[in-house]
Structures are given as C-alpha cells and as structure tokens.
Scaffold this motif. Structure first.
Motif, PDB file in Angstrom:
ATOM      1  N   THR A 297       0.418  -1.121  -0.571  1.00  0.00           N
ATOM      2  CA  THR A 297      -0.438  -0.001  -0.272  1.00  0.00           C
ATOM      3  C   THR A 297       1.103   1.442   0.152  1.00  0.00           C
ATOM      4  N   THR A 298       1.892   0.690   0.612  1.00  0.00           N
ATOM      5  CA  THR A 298       2.716   2.761   0.687  1.00  0.00           C
ATOM      6  C   THR A 298       3.242   2.138  -0.411  1.00  0.00           C
ATOM      7  N   LYS A 299       3.709   1.588  -0.965  1.00  0.00           N
ATOM      8  CA  LYS A 299       3.815   1.891  -2.519  1.00  0.00           C
ATOM      9  C   LYS A 299       3.841   2.305  -3.426  1.00  0.00           C
ATOM     10  N   ILE A 300       1.609   2.338  -3.358  1.00  0.00           N
ATOM     11  CA  ILE A 300       1.360   2.923  -4.176  1.00  0.00           C
ATOM     12  C   ILE A 300       1.310   4.293  -4.450  1.00  0.00           C
ATOM     13  N   PHE A 301       1.360   4.577  -2.869  1.00  0.00           N
ATOM     14  CA  PHE A 301       0.877   6.636  -2.040  1.00  0.00           C
ATOM     15  C   PHE A 301       3.411   7.051  -2.853  1.00  0.00           C
ATOM     16  N   LEU A 302       3.913   5.937  -2.396  1.00  0.00           N
ATOM     17  CA  LEU A 302       5.162   6.584  -2.255  1.00  0.00           C
ATOM     18  C   LEU A 302       5.899   5.422  -3.030  1.00  0.00           C
ATOM     19  N   PRO A 303       6.917   5.605  -4.461  1.00  0.00           N
ATOM     20  CA  PRO A 303       7.202   4.205  -5.419  1.00  0.00           C
ATOM     21  C   PRO A 303       8.665   4.694  -4.909  1.00  0.00           C
ATOM     22  N   ASP A 304       9.253   5.994  -4.587  1.00  0.00           N
ATOM     23  CA  ASP A 304      10.300   6.576  -4.300  1.00  0.00           C
ATOM     24  C   ASP A 304      11.123   6.688  -3.559  1.00  0.00           C
ATOM     25  N   VAL A 305      12.084   6.448  -2.953  1.00  0.00           N
ATOM     26  CA  VAL A 305      12.538   6.524  -1.636  1.00  0.00           C
ATOM     27  C   VAL A 305      13.114   8.329  -1.408  1.00  0.00           C
ATOM     28  N   GLU A 307      12.265  10.906  -2.719  1.00  0.00           N
ATOM     29  CA  GLU A 307      11.063  11.695  -3.172  1.00  0.00           C
ATOM     30  C   GLU A 307      10.036  10.869  -1.501  1.00  0.00           C
ATOM     31  N   ALA A 308       9.990  10.686  -1.579  1.00  0.00           N
ATOM     32  CA  ALA A 308       9.111  10.068  -0.269  1.00  0.00           C
ATOM     33  C   ALA A 308       9.547  10.362   0.811  1.00  0.00           C
ATOM     34  N   TYR A 309      11.204  10.867   1.223  1.00  0.00           N
ATOM     35  CA  TYR A 309      11.932  11.648   2.409  1.00  0.00           C
ATOM     36  C   TYR A 309      11.473  13.146   2.456  1.00  0.00           C
ATOM     37  N   LYS A 310      11.121  13.961   1.243  1.00  0.00           N
ATOM     38  CA  LYS A 310      10.470  15.345   0.978  1.00  0.00           C
ATOM     39  C   LYS A 310       9.713  15.309   1.439  1.00  0.00           C
ATOM     40  N   ILE A 311       8.598  14.551   1.375  1.00  0.00           N
ATOM     41  CA  ILE A 311       7.097  14.550   1.351  1.00  0.00           C
ATOM     42  C   ILE A 311       6.539  14.286   2.854  1.00  0.00           C
ATOM     43  N   ILE A 312       7.331  13.526   3.621  1.00  0.00           N
ATOM     44  CA  ILE A 312       6.953  13.060   4.546  1.00  0.00           C
ATOM     45  C   ILE A 312       7.598  14.230   5.895  1.00  0.00           C
ATOM     46  N   ARG A 313       8.667  14.876   5.595  1.00  0.00           N
ATOM     47  CA  ARG A 313       9.620  16.151   6.345  1.00  0.00           C
ATOM     48  C   ARG A 313       8.483  16.391   6.159  1.00  0.00           C
ATOM     49  N   LYS A 314       8.010  17.299   5.006  1.00  0.00           N
ATOM     50  CA  LYS A 314       7.045  18.120   4.897  1.00  0.00           C
ATOM     51  C   LYS A 314       4.855  17.755   5.692  1.00  0.00           C
ATOM     52  N   ASN A 385      -2.748   7.101 -10.175  1.00  0.00           N
ATOM     53  CA  ASN A 385      -2.229   9.009 -10.287  1.00  0.00           C
ATOM     54  C   ASN A 385      -2.035   8.904  -8.391  1.00  0.00           C
ATOM     55  N   LEU A 386      -2.446   7.898  -7.667  1.00  0.00           N
ATOM     56  CA  LEU A 386      -1.789   8.401  -6.917  1.00  0.00           C
ATOM     57  C   LEU A 386      -0.409   9.475  -6.250  1.00  0.00           C
ATOM     58  N   LYS A 387       0.094   8.119  -6.493  1.00  0.00           N
ATOM     59  CA  LYS A 387       1.712   8.881  -6.719  1.00  0.00           C
ATOM     60  C   LYS A 387       2.062  10.388  -6.879  1.00  0.00           C
ATOM     61  N   GLU A 388       1.593  10.766  -7.942  1.00  0.00           N
ATOM     62  CA  GLU A 388       1.140  11.506  -8.886  1.00  0.00           C
ATOM     63  C   GLU A 388       1.252  12.996  -8.078  1.00  0.00           C
ATOM     64  N   ILE A 389      -0.611  12.902  -7.167  1.00  0.00           N
ATOM     65  CA  ILE A 389      -1.142  13.517  -5.932  1.00  0.00           C
ATOM     66  C   ILE A 389      -0.035  13.769  -5.211  1.00  0.00           C
ATOM     67  N   MET A 390       0.630  12.718  -4.113  1.00  0.00           N
ATOM     68  CA  MET A 390       1.879  12.993  -3.114  1.00  0.00           C
ATOM     69  C   MET A 390       2.790  13.712  -3.926  1.00  0.00           C
ATOM     70  N   LYS A 391       3.284  14.260  -5.208  1.00  0.00           N
ATOM     71  CA  LYS A 391       4.367  14.775  -4.957  1.00  0.00           C
ATOM     72  C   LYS A 391       4.266  16.395  -5.675  1.00  0.00           C
ATOM     73  N   ASN A 392       2.491  17.468  -5.522  1.00  0.00           N
ATOM     74  CA  ASN A 392       2.453  18.254  -5.657  1.00  0.00           C
ATOM     75  C   ASN A 392       2.272  18.601  -4.725  1.00  0.00           C
ATOM     76  N   VAL A 393       2.390  19.971  -3.763  1.00  0.00           N
ATOM     77  CA  VAL A 393       2.235  20.300  -2.886  1.00  0.00           C
ATOM     78  C   VAL A 393       0.400  20.862  -2.130  1.00  0.00           C
ATOM     79  N   GLU A 394      -0.539  21.112  -3.131  1.00  0.00           N
ATOM     80  CA  GLU A 394      -1.412  21.667  -3.129  1.00  0.00           C
ATOM     81  C   GLU A 394      -2.530  19.865  -3.325  1.00  0.00           C
ATOM     82  N   LYS A 395      -2.036  19.181  -4.309  1.00  0.00           N
ATOM     83  CA  LYS A 395      -2.445  18.691  -4.185  1.00  0.00           C
ATOM     84  C   LYS A 395      -2.362  17.672  -3.453  1.00  0.00           C
ATOM     85  N   ARG A 396      -1.505  16.968  -3.196  1.00  0.00           N
ATOM     86  CA  ARG A 396      -1.424  16.672  -1.834  1.00  0.00           C
ATOM     87  C   ARG A 396      -2.262  17.037  -0.530  1.00  0.00           C
TER      88      ARG A 396
END
Length: 416
Positions: A297-305, A307-314, A385-396
């Motif tokens: 399930t986590t891989k669906i949202f955050l497939p790249d480690v 990118e994931a680190y940047k997202i989780i920190r925010k 599209n979940l991974k793309e949504i998680m990358k964008n600050v406003e959409k996320r």
C-alpha cells in the motif's frame, strides 16, 4: 532517543565490523532493533512492515548506515571506497604534524562593514589597494574571481574556474587565497581585502582549522607581514550596491559559465564523497524497497524513497494519515485478518474489500466528496495517480484532508 542514543551505539566502530553486516543474521538483528523505533517514530501499527515504517519515519536501513560510516572513515583516511571523478584527489585536511604550533599561530581578524561610503572609508582608514573576492556556483558550474581597485577604479580582474563538484565555500576560500597570494608577490605596501563570505573569514580566525586553503592563506599572510606589508581583511554585505563586490560577483559567475580552460582548483571536497556515499545507499534502499514483498500500500502512494523523504518531512503525518499510507488501521479488510471483523467486504459491494485504496478511489459511498476533490485538484483519483498527487504540494494537502475524513468515518463505523 533513536538518533541521540541508539544509532550512535550501534554505529560505534562501524568501520571495523562493517563486513559482518553482509550476513543475513546480522541484518535481521539490526532490522529488529530499527523496526520497533521506526514504528514508534511514525506512530504506526506494530504490524506495519519494516520497509513502510522506515520510509515514513525517514530512516535509512541500519546495515546501509553501517556501510556509510565505514566508507566515510576510509575516505577521511585518504582512501575513498567510491572512485573520485576522473581520478581527482580528495581535498586532504592539514595534518597536525604539518600545522603551525599553537604558540606560533598568527592572529587574523576581520572587520564587518555595511557599506563603503566616505564616512566608512575614513573611519577604517581604507587606503592603498582594495581587493574584492567572490565565489559562485551557477548551473552546476563553479567559479571564483578577484577584482583589484585603486582610487575608485578597477585596475585588474582575474577569473578562476573550479571543478563542478567543488562547493561555493571552496570557491570563496580559493578567491581569498589568490588575493593574498597576489599581495605577497606584489609591491603594494597597504592592501584591504573584502569578502562577502563570513564563514571563510571566520575559518581564518580559528586556530584549530585544518582546511588546506585556510592553511595556505595563513602562511601567505604570515609572509606578507614578514615583508613589512600591511594587509587587512573585511567582511561586506553581498548585493547592497558596493561596486567592487558586485564586479567580483559578476566575474565569478562569468568564470563559472564561460571559462573554457582547465580547472584552476581540482581538489574534491569531502562533502562530495559523502554525497556519493549517500547516493549509493539510497540506490540500494530503492532496490530493496521496490523488490520487497511487503509495504504494498505504501508503494502505491510513495514508490520512490528519495521523493518520499521530502514529502514526509513536509507533511509530518498524523496517526490517521499513517493508517492511510500503510493500509494498516481500522479498515474492514485489515481488521478481518486479525478476526476483529466477520467480513473484509465493504458495505458498498460484498465482492469488494474494504481497504484504503478502495475507499479512496472507488467506493461509491464517497463518490460526491471524491468528485469535488477531483474538480479541485484537476486530476482523477485513481490508484495509478496517487503517486502524482502525493508529489504536488497543493494537491497532496487537499487529498490528505479528503483521506483523513474518510478514514476517520470508517474507523468510527468499525468500532461499533
């Protein structure tokens, strides 16, 4: 607790026992220790896999950290494990055997100036030759420059090129070194050197500094003083309209972008080696994460480690958000695994499992809210599209608010 106590204890003398980490048994022991802390850091359920817990906690696997420490230790000894670019040499710190005895170390001070108005010039007795130095890194290229002024006019401009892997700090120090060298070889009796790099000037004040460029600058200043010349150092604000400083900045950028000669400075900084070591660790972690059988399930949202680190920190996820990102929470499909619910099915369809992906992307009970969200963020909410949504600050942000609302409602339903 983990960063300040556990990790330092485990990584102690890592360079000695790093080869043992390749053994599966040792890796399992390290994973057991790290998994518990990772789960507590990200506030997840105890059933969350190691891959998911590490990703959401922002931690690199311990066995990879052990190898990082061992490789860095070898690099500091002058034997980097990873090959340097084009067989370049590592920038070595000056040995205490070579450095000056503390009793004979010269004092180098500097004054801070806000401007170079006539009142400031008179107050600090800024006479003789004025040399402005600067370093720049632009578009991945590095340059340095010095601009020599006298009586309000530029008399000489010199540009230098540094290798791409060099830092701005190195460029600033290199420009200072060349300026001091120019004074040593010249005939001017009075010279004022201006730099907008306060960290470089503070380095010269530190008697314990072992940076090779700082050491070379100090040796040159000592020789200049022995020649009976007067040299003074000043820090000035960058980009406040001081002509000499603006000119040096322009020259440094021009050198970085357009100078086609061989690099004037090629020593590879330790920071570059650290970056390459970390890059290698992240590559290995990505391979494990992608090929692993857990954390689906986590891989669906955050497939790249990375990118994931940047997202989780925010986002700093809450407990509910972590349940969404892992699928481990108060959802029917998860609860059924542990016999906490009779059926894993969703209320909307007996053939559909009530997991978080179904609830967010397909469940008709939340069709209205999903449609409003899709109109707001301009993208369809599908598993792809979940991974793309998680990358964008406003959409996320909007998506997570939508997800938390649904998750809280489902969790409340399943408690009754």
């Amino acid at each position: 607790m983990y960063v300040s106590v556990i990790k330092p204890i485990i990584l102690y003398a890592a360079s000695v026992w790093a080869p043992a980490v390749k053994k599966i048994g040792v890796q399992k022991h390290l994973n057991t220790i790290q998994r518990g802390f990772a789960q507590k850091i990200c506030k997840s359920y105890r059933t969350v896999s190691l891959h998911s817990a590490l990703l959401l906690a922002g931690l690199i696997p311990l066995d990879l950290r052990v190898h990082e420490h061992a490789d860095l230790y070898e690099a500091k000894r002058g034997r980097p494990i990873l090959c340097l670019p084009d067989d370049r040499e590592l920038e070595r710190r000056v040995s205490f055997m070579t450095a000056e005895h503390p009793a004979r170390d010269i004092e180098i001070g500097f004054s801070c100036l806000e401007d170079l108005e006539p009142a400031t010039v008179e107050k600090y007795q800024l006479k003789g030759q004025l040399i402005f130095t600067d370093g720049s890194k632009i578009e991945g290229k590095v340059g340095a420059a010095i601009s020599v002024w006298r009586e309000g006019e530029e008399r000489r401009a010199i540009k230098f090129k540094l290798e791409r892997y060099c830092t701005v700090y190195q460029a600033e120090l290199f420009a200072l070194w060349k300026a001091v060298e120019l004074v040593r070889e010249g005939k001017e009796r009075q010279t004022c050197i201006f730099s907008d790099s306060r960290s470089s000037l503070e380095l010269l004040q530190n008697p314990k500094s072992s940076h090779p460029l700082g050491f070379a600058i100090k040796k040159n200043i000592e020789q200049i003083r022995n020649q009976g010349k007067d040299i003074r150092m000043f820090w000035i604000k960058a980009h406040v309209g001081i002509a000499g400083n603006e000119r040096a900045d322009e020259l440094a950028k021009t050198a970085a972008l357009h100078k086609r000669t061989l690099a004037d400075y090629q020593e590879c900084p330790l920071s570059y080696v650290k970056r390459m070591i970390r890059q290698n660790s992240l590559d290995q972690w990505q391979d494990r994460y992608t090929s692993g059988t857990t954390g689906g399930t986590t891989k669906i949202f955050l497939p790249d480690v990375r990118e994931a680190y940047k997202i989780i920190r925010k986002i700093q996820p809450t407990s509910t958000a972590v349940q969404i990102l892992t699928g481990h929470g108060g959802f029917g499909f998860y609860l059924h695994k542990f016999k906490c619910k009779d059926s894993p099915s969703c209320k909307c369809d007996p053939n559909a499992n009530e997991d978080i992906i179904h609830l967010l992307t397909d469940c008709p009970r939340f069709g209205r809210e999903r449609q409003d969200l899709e109109i707001e963020i301009g993208i369809k909410v599908t598993p792809e599209n979940l991974k793309e949504i998680m990358k964008n600050v406003e959409k996320r942000q909007s998506f997570l608010e939508f997800g938390v609302t649904i998750a809280e409602k489902i969790i409340k339903e399943n408690k009754t």
